[in-house]
Motif scaffolding. Structure first.
Motif, PDB file in Angstrom:
ATOM      1  N   ALA A  46       5.588 -39.519 -22.002  1.00  0.00           N
ATOM      2  CA  ALA A  46       4.977 -40.134 -20.822  1.00  0.00           C
ATOM      3  C   ALA A  46       5.795 -39.807 -19.571  1.00  0.00           C
ATOM      4  CB  ALA A  46       4.879 -41.646 -21.003  1.00  0.00           C
ATOM      5  N   ILE A  47       5.143 -39.245 -18.572  1.00  0.00           N
ATOM      6  CA  ILE A  47       5.799 -38.848 -17.325  1.00  0.00           C
ATOM      7  C   ILE A  47       5.608 -39.940 -16.280  1.00  0.00           C
ATOM      8  CG2 ILE A  47       5.788 -37.165 -15.438  1.00  0.00           C
ATOM      9  CD1 ILE A  47       4.921 -35.056 -17.456  1.00  0.00           C
ATOM     10  N   ASP A  48       6.718 -40.296 -15.611  1.00  0.00           N
ATOM     11  CA  ASP A  48       6.685 -41.306 -14.545  1.00  0.00           C
ATOM     12  C   ASP A  48       7.502 -40.765 -13.365  1.00  0.00           C
ATOM     13  OD1 ASP A  48       6.586 -43.490 -12.935  1.00  0.00           O
ATOM     14  OD2 ASP A  48       7.678 -44.845 -14.285  1.00  0.00           O
ATOM     15  N   ILE A  49       6.810 -40.139 -12.424  1.00  0.00           N
ATOM     16  CA  ILE A  49       7.489 -39.502 -11.298  1.00  0.00           C
ATOM     17  C   ILE A  49       8.279 -40.518 -10.478  1.00  0.00           C
ATOM     18  CG2 ILE A  49       7.179 -38.124  -9.209  1.00  0.00           C
ATOM     19  CD1 ILE A  49       6.625 -36.637 -11.783  1.00  0.00           C
ATOM     20  N   MET A  50       7.791 -41.742 -10.415  1.00  0.00           N
ATOM     21  CA  MET A  50       8.461 -42.761  -9.616  1.00  0.00           C
ATOM     22  C   MET A  50       9.796 -43.181 -10.217  1.00  0.00           C
ATOM     23  SD  MET A  50       6.379 -42.995  -7.165  1.00  0.00           S
ATOM     24  CE  MET A  50       7.152 -44.373  -6.304  1.00  0.00           C
ATOM     25  N   SER A  51      10.020 -42.870 -11.491  1.00  0.00           N
ATOM     26  CA  SER A  51      11.255 -43.302 -12.151  1.00  0.00           C
ATOM     27  C   SER A  51      12.153 -42.124 -12.531  1.00  0.00           C
ATOM     28  CB  SER A  51      10.916 -44.112 -13.415  1.00  0.00           C
ATOM     29  OG  SER A  51      10.160 -45.263 -13.101  1.00  0.00           O
ATOM     30  N   MET A  52      11.879 -40.948 -12.025  1.00  0.00           N
ATOM     31  CA  MET A  52      12.638 -39.789 -12.481  1.00  0.00           C
ATOM     32  C   MET A  52      14.097 -39.888 -12.050  1.00  0.00           C
ATOM     33  SD  MET A  52      11.185 -36.772  -9.994  1.00  0.00           S
ATOM     34  CE  MET A  52      11.497 -36.750  -8.238  1.00  0.00           C
ATOM     35  N   LEU A  53      14.978 -39.415 -12.970  1.00  0.00           N
ATOM     36  CA  LEU A  53      16.434 -39.404 -12.788  1.00  0.00           C
ATOM     37  C   LEU A  53      16.996 -40.793 -12.516  1.00  0.00           C
ATOM     38  CD1 LEU A  53      16.913 -36.144 -10.666  1.00  0.00           C
ATOM     39  CD2 LEU A  53      17.060 -36.428 -13.135  1.00  0.00           C
ATOM     40  N   SER A  54      16.361 -41.798 -13.120  1.00  0.00           N
ATOM     41  CA  SER A  54      16.887 -43.162 -12.993  1.00  0.00           C
ATOM     42  C   SER A  54      18.071 -43.337 -13.932  1.00  0.00           C
ATOM     43  CB  SER A  54      15.802 -44.191 -13.337  1.00  0.00           C
ATOM     44  OG  SER A  54      14.716 -44.100 -12.436  1.00  0.00           O
ATOM     45  N   PRO A  55      19.178 -43.933 -13.463  1.00  0.00           N
ATOM     46  CA  PRO A  55      20.354 -44.128 -14.325  1.00  0.00           C
ATOM     47  C   PRO A  55      20.079 -45.201 -15.379  1.00  0.00           C
ATOM     48  CG  PRO A  55      20.675 -45.209 -12.210  1.00  0.00           C
ATOM     49  CD  PRO A  55      19.386 -44.443 -12.098  1.00  0.00           C
ATOM     50  N   PRO A  56      20.934 -45.296 -16.388  1.00  0.00           N
ATOM     51  CA  PRO A  56      20.759 -46.355 -17.402  1.00  0.00           C
ATOM     52  C   PRO A  56      20.669 -47.735 -16.777  1.00  0.00           C
ATOM     53  CG  PRO A  56      22.417 -44.771 -18.116  1.00  0.00           C
ATOM     54  CD  PRO A  56      22.059 -44.405 -16.701  1.00  0.00           C
ATOM     55  N   SER A  57      19.672 -48.487 -17.248  1.00  0.00           N
ATOM     56  CA  SER A  57      19.426 -49.817 -16.689  1.00  0.00           C
ATOM     57  C   SER A  57      18.770 -50.678 -17.757  1.00  0.00           C
ATOM     58  CB  SER A  57      18.530 -49.722 -15.444  1.00  0.00           C
ATOM     59  OG  SER A  57      17.261 -49.185 -15.795  1.00  0.00           O
ATOM     60  N   ALA A  58      18.440 -51.906 -17.400  1.00  0.00           N
ATOM     61  CA  ALA A  58      17.769 -52.796 -18.352  1.00  0.00           C
ATOM     62  C   ALA A  58      16.386 -52.266 -18.711  1.00  0.00           C
ATOM     63  CB  ALA A  58      17.668 -54.198 -17.761  1.00  0.00           C
ATOM     64  N   PHE A  62      18.922 -45.708 -21.648  1.00  0.00           N
ATOM     65  CA  PHE A  62      19.580 -44.402 -21.570  1.00  0.00           C
ATOM     66  C   PHE A  62      19.158 -43.635 -20.324  1.00  0.00           C
ATOM     67  CE2 PHE A  62      20.455 -43.648 -26.399  1.00  0.00           C
ATOM     68  CZ  PHE A  62      21.241 -44.800 -26.403  1.00  0.00           C
ATOM     69  N   GLY A  63      18.492 -44.294 -19.371  1.00  0.00           N
ATOM     70  CA  GLY A  63      18.034 -43.642 -18.164  1.00  0.00           C
ATOM     71  C   GLY A  63      16.769 -42.828 -18.396  1.00  0.00           C
ATOM     72  N   THR A  64      16.386 -42.080 -17.373  1.00  0.00           N
ATOM     73  CA  THR A  64      15.203 -41.218 -17.465  1.00  0.00           C
ATOM     74  C   THR A  64      15.592 -39.795 -17.092  1.00  0.00           C
ATOM     75  OG1 THR A  64      14.533 -41.664 -15.179  1.00  0.00           O
ATOM     76  CG2 THR A  64      13.660 -43.112 -16.888  1.00  0.00           C
ATOM     77  N   ASP A  65      14.741 -38.839 -17.463  1.00  0.00           N
ATOM     78  CA  ASP A  65      15.042 -37.438 -17.181  1.00  0.00           C
ATOM     79  C   ASP A  65      14.406 -36.991 -15.877  1.00  0.00           C
ATOM     80  OD1 ASP A  65      12.380 -37.165 -17.774  1.00  0.00           O
ATOM     81  OD2 ASP A  65      12.681 -36.071 -19.655  1.00  0.00           O
ATOM     82  N   GLN A  66      14.315 -35.674 -15.688  1.00  0.00           N
ATOM     83  CA  GLN A  66      13.891 -35.122 -14.407  1.00  0.00           C
ATOM     84  C   GLN A  66      12.422 -35.353 -14.096  1.00  0.00           C
ATOM     85  OE1 GLN A  66      14.886 -33.534 -17.041  1.00  0.00           O
ATOM     86  NE2 GLN A  66      13.487 -31.864 -17.573  1.00  0.00           N
ATOM     87  N   VAL A  67      11.621 -35.759 -15.079  1.00  0.00           N
ATOM     88  CA  VAL A  67      10.213 -36.067 -14.821  1.00  0.00           C
ATOM     89  C   VAL A  67       9.894 -37.519 -15.159  1.00  0.00           C
ATOM     90  CG1 VAL A  67       9.386 -33.704 -15.090  1.00  0.00           C
ATOM     91  CG2 VAL A  67       9.578 -35.172 -17.101  1.00  0.00           C
ATOM     92  N   VAL A  71      14.782 -41.483 -21.789  1.00  0.00           N
ATOM     93  CA  VAL A  71      15.697 -40.696 -22.617  1.00  0.00           C
ATOM     94  C   VAL A  71      15.899 -41.353 -23.978  1.00  0.00           C
ATOM     95  CG1 VAL A  71      18.053 -39.804 -22.798  1.00  0.00           C
ATOM     96  CG2 VAL A  71      16.844 -39.710 -20.607  1.00  0.00           C
ATOM     97  N   LEU A  72      15.997 -42.673 -24.031  1.00  0.00           N
ATOM     98  CA  LEU A  72      16.177 -43.368 -25.309  1.00  0.00           C
ATOM     99  C   LEU A  72      15.015 -43.077 -26.253  1.00  0.00           C
ATOM    100  CD1 LEU A  72      17.507 -45.346 -27.238  1.00  0.00           C
ATOM    101  CD2 LEU A  72      16.434 -47.220 -25.958  1.00  0.00           C
ATOM    102  N   SER A  73      13.803 -43.159 -25.741  1.00  0.00           N
ATOM    103  CA  SER A  73      12.629 -42.891 -26.584  1.00  0.00           C
ATOM    104  C   SER A  73      12.625 -41.452 -27.079  1.00  0.00           C
ATOM    105  CB  SER A  73      11.343 -43.179 -25.802  1.00  0.00           C
ATOM    106  OG  SER A  73      11.297 -44.529 -25.390  1.00  0.00           O
TER     107      SER A  73
END
Length: 278
Positions: A46-58, A62-67, A71-73
């Motif tokens: 699932a791609i979420d442009i609004m959340s790309m490259l988000s650091p680890p958070s609640a 494990f954060g999100t990648d470039q799109v 990352v955890l999933s």
């Protein structure tokens, strides 16, 4: 004079920490792979442009990648591919190499000469170079990579099995089976194979680490699993351009690769220790 009965108190067997640790690591990864749909918090593709490259958070541990993919999933679902690489990368080579080694070592003669010349021809080329050439011919992809590993990886198993068979075939029980008129097939699979299986299985467990690392390496090069399929090597390759600003994309799949490798190495070591306790 009365005799006092003496009872022997047996000490409990020491806990093998290495075996327990290996079982814990491998058991956890197998459980994660089997229950990926239930434990993964998001769809791995699932791609979420609004959340790309988000650091680890609640929201994304494990954060999100470039799109914007979680990352955890992706690490969770990628465990299926990498466990498949460990099994499918070893099993065909194990079966093929064992059969060739049994035939070569048992019958000897011209059969042994021909099979060993094929062996010499195969090991004349570096392992990764030959696998790379085969994948280049067949085309990139997970299936073609597994086929290439099977074509190249059988040689080590054939050599190990042949060496064991050359010793085992001189045993008295083999000679007795031959005198009783047993067929060669029966002697090979019922008398010789069970006695040479121990060291081969121990090596196969350790070889699973090499298969996984090879799969991750070829995925990193774009010749193994293909995007958007989640695989740890592919994830590391995709996160490399962003490592300075989004270190988590490469870190967590890298840690997953190391942990699974440690589990297989510890298991292989324990099998070798049980075979040679001295």
């Amino acid at each position: 004079m009365s005799q006092v009965a003496r009872t022997e108190v047996r000490k409990p067997a020491a806990i093998n920490l290495g075996a327990c640790f290996a079982a814990l690591i491998l058991g956890c990864w197998v459980l994660i792979a089997l229950t990926a749909e239930f434990v993964a918090p998001y769809d791995p593709t699932a791609i979420d442009i609004m959340s790309m490259l988000s650091p680890p958070s609640a929201a994304h541990w494990f954060g999100t990648d470039q799109v914007g993919r979680d990352v955890l999933s992706r690490v969770i679902f990628a465990s299926r591919i990498d466990l498949l690489l460990c099994i499918a990368g070893v099993l065909p080579s194990l079966i093929l190499g064992t059969l060739i080694g049994l035939v070569s070592g048992y019958f000897g003669g011209m059969i042994d000469v021909i099979l060993m010349r094929i062996y010499d021809l195969t090991i004349a080329f570096p392992f990764f170079v030959l696998v790379l050439a085969i994948v280049g011919i067949l085309g990139p992809g997970l299936t073609n990579f597994i086929v290439a590993i099977a074509i190249v990886g059988w040689v080590t198993y054939a050599r190990l099995v042949r060496a064991e068979v050359l010793t085992t075939r001189e045993a008295e029980y083999v000679a007795a089976a031959q005198c009783m008129g047993f067929k060669h097939r029966t002697i090979i699979f019922r008398h010789i194979l069970p006695n040479v299986a121990g060291p081969i299985l121990g090596y196969a467990v350790s070889d699973a680490v090499l298969a996984m690392l090879a799969g991750a390496s070829f995925g990193f090069l774009g010749l193994g699993a293909q995007p958007p399929l989640a695989e740890w090597g592919v994830m590391i390759a995709e996160g490399q351009p962003f490592v300075s600003q989004a270190w988590w994309i490469c870190l967590f799949p890298g840690l997953a690769t190391v942990s699974l490798g440690i589990g297989f190495v510890l298991l292989g070591d324990q099998l070798q220790i049980r075979r040679n306790p001295g």
